[in-house]
Enzyme design. Sequence first.
Site, short mmCIF file in Angstrom:
data_model
loop_
_atom_site.label_atom_id
_atom_site.label_comp_id
_atom_site.label_asym_id
_atom_site.label_seq_id
_atom_site.Cartn_x
_atom_site.Cartn_y
_atom_site.Cartn_z
N HIS A 168 -13.74 21.90 30.38
CA HIS A 168 -13.05 22.36 29.18
C HIS A 168 -11.55 22.50 29.43
O HIS A 168 -10.72 22.13 28.60
CB HIS A 168 -13.62 23.71 28.72
CG HIS A 168 -15.02 23.63 28.23
ND1 HIS A 168 -15.41 24.10 27.00
CD2 HIS A 168 -16.15 23.13 28.80
CE1 HIS A 168 -16.71 23.89 26.82
NE2 HIS A 168 -17.17 23.31 27.91
N ASP A 197 -11.15 27.65 22.66
CA ASP A 197 -12.26 26.88 23.22
C ASP A 197 -13.49 26.98 22.32
O ASP A 197 -13.75 28.01 21.69
CB ASP A 197 -12.60 27.41 24.61
CG ASP A 197 -13.70 26.62 25.28
OD1 ASP A 197 -13.38 25.64 25.99
OD2 ASP A 197 -14.90 26.95 25.10
N THR A 215 -14.88 20.14 22.98
CA THR A 215 -14.77 19.24 24.13
C THR A 215 -15.84 18.16 24.17
O THR A 215 -15.84 17.33 25.07
CB THR A 215 -14.84 20.03 25.45
OG1 THR A 215 -16.05 20.78 25.47
CG2 THR A 215 -13.67 20.98 25.57
N ALA A 241 -17.55 13.79 44.77
CA ALA A 241 -16.88 12.49 44.64
C ALA A 241 -15.67 12.60 43.71
O ALA A 241 -15.73 13.30 42.69
CB ALA A 241 -17.85 11.46 44.07
N GLN A 283 -14.42 11.36 40.95
CA GLN A 283 -15.03 10.48 39.94
C GLN A 283 -14.03 9.53 39.29
O GLN A 283 -14.32 8.34 39.12
CB GLN A 283 -15.73 11.34 38.88
CG GLN A 283 -16.46 10.52 37.83
CD GLN A 283 -17.35 11.37 36.98
OE1 GLN A 283 -18.34 11.91 37.45
NE2 GLN A 283 -17.02 11.49 35.70
N HIS A 341 -24.81 11.99 34.28
CA HIS A 341 -25.44 13.11 33.58
C HIS A 341 -25.02 13.16 32.11
O HIS A 341 -25.56 13.95 31.34
CB HIS A 341 -25.07 14.43 34.25
CG HIS A 341 -23.61 14.77 34.16
ND1 HIS A 341 -22.62 13.91 34.59
CD2 HIS A 341 -22.97 15.86 33.68
CE1 HIS A 341 -21.45 14.47 34.39
NE2 HIS A 341 -21.62 15.65 33.83
N ASN A 399 -16.91 14.35 29.05
CA ASN A 399 -15.74 13.87 29.79
C ASN A 399 -16.09 12.64 30.63
O ASN A 399 -15.31 11.69 30.71
CB ASN A 399 -15.18 14.98 30.69
CG ASN A 399 -14.50 16.07 29.89
OD1 ASN A 399 -13.84 15.80 28.89
ND2 ASN A 399 -14.67 17.31 30.32
N GLU A 412 -14.55 8.90 30.37
CA GLU A 412 -13.96 8.23 31.54
C GLU A 412 -14.60 6.87 31.76
O GLU A 412 -13.91 5.89 32.08
CB GLU A 412 -14.14 9.12 32.77
CG GLU A 412 -13.22 10.33 32.79
CD GLU A 412 -13.58 11.34 33.88
OE1 GLU A 412 -14.46 11.04 34.71
OE2 GLU A 412 -12.97 12.43 33.89
N ALA A 428 -27.26 21.45 28.80
CA ALA A 428 -26.35 21.61 27.66
C ALA A 428 -26.59 20.50 26.63
O ALA A 428 -27.73 20.20 26.29
CB ALA A 428 -24.89 21.67 28.14
N GLN A 432 -26.04 17.35 26.89
CA GLN A 432 -26.05 16.04 27.53
C GLN A 432 -27.19 15.14 27.02
O GLN A 432 -27.03 13.91 26.96
CB GLN A 432 -26.09 16.19 29.04
CG GLN A 432 -24.81 16.80 29.59
CD GLN A 432 -24.95 17.36 30.99
OE1 GLN A 432 -25.95 17.10 31.68
NE2 GLN A 432 -23.98 18.14 31.41
#
Length: 457
Positions: free
Chosen positions: A16, A119, A141, A330, A332, A347, A351, A355, A370, A372
């Site tokens: 976030h 937020d 987000t 990692a 990412q 996952h 974000n 990407e 969440a 996902q």
Amino acid sequence: MEKAQLVFVLAPAMGHLVSAVEVARLLLNRHDLLSITVLVLNHSSVNSGVRNYVESQRASSSTISNSLRFIDLPKDEHESFSFSSLAERQKPHVKEAVLKITQSESSIDSPQLAGFVIDMFYTPMIDVANEFGVPSYIFFTSSAASLGFMLYVQKIHDEEKFDPAEFKDSDSELPVPSLVNPLPARLPPLLENARRYGEAKGIIVNTFLELESHAIESFKIPPIYPVGPILDVRSDGRSNHQEIMQWLDDQPLSSVVFLCFGSMGSFGEDQVKEIACALEHSGYRFLWSLRRPPPPGLLVSPSDYEDPQEVLPKGFLDRTTKIGRVMGWAPQVAVLAHPAIGGFVSHCGWNSVLESIWFGVPIATWPMYAEQQFNAFEMVIELGLAVEIKMDYRNDSGIIVNCDEIERGIKCLMEHDSKKRKKVKEMSERSRMALMDGGSSHFYLGNLITDVMDNLG
């Protein structure tokens, strides 16, 4: 024209925080009369990565200009942690901090408070904005489609006494206005904060029109501002992970499948062995971010294994030494940006989705928690930009995804001439164009600035 001050009230979570700070920088770059103060709520469970990020942003902002500043709120030591309860407890501290800002900037030339940017999990802060007589803007987000889903579920919950728990194991489908396709009702909704979104003057969403045109056009009130993709693609991953990046340099173009499951993603030993089996059988080159689950009951991030061989099949690292690498945390962004990466087992955090699109890398979906699962549905079914490994997986389900299912997903992901791969490449170009002068996100950001400046006097 008067100067305007925005107060950002942000969650202490990297997924976030980073994108919200990037929005702040975009706003400041577009308008000279804006200044922004970022209030970072703090809790004893906040990890060092968040604190280091805030300090780095504070340092870089102080060397560039004084139009962006960061204020840390007092640390909350309460044992229980949820975003909404933390926001409720921190309301007095936010009020005190904003009072200090407004009192210290009371001269004629000082910026006037024009609004709060809050937020998505911190809707109690709308009360504080109301006390100061300024509007609130929600910073959302995740995707526009998931925003529409949350508002839809909240509506039917309130009007039709719909209980989401009744549909946990159901085959029913929901006609969500922000989706073209009906959504399986068993995918879990997020109700906690959506009820107050309608009180906001607008909702800033980290997405772009070309990606989610149907969802964005389904909104009427409050207005939404799709200003994404908002990403921090400045990465020092090469310098910090020289050996891994050099290994990628030696691999053919688009030949490596990258497995990474977010800052909170990890698997038990039985599932790790199934993933290893699938990678070995598939024969594809791979880079795997493998992390140790936290102890049961602790809300902390996974950690790196001192020796991953303790959970991997015996001899796996030796047998795959020519085609694969296993690492802990990692970088990412740096990895996805590398031309050797041909696919991303993810996952499906939003974000990460953005990407992957930015760098033109197709996804195989393996959601963990969440929203996902919803993101996985949107990517696979709604947008046709991803393939499925396990679209309805949750990390608390106890389900083990078997080797064959994972291998099938990886092979589908890595097909070089697939329609999905071409579609992702096209969307990558559109994501970059959206941010350019005249692009859709550039346009919506201008509308947002106009709305903020209209709040003055």
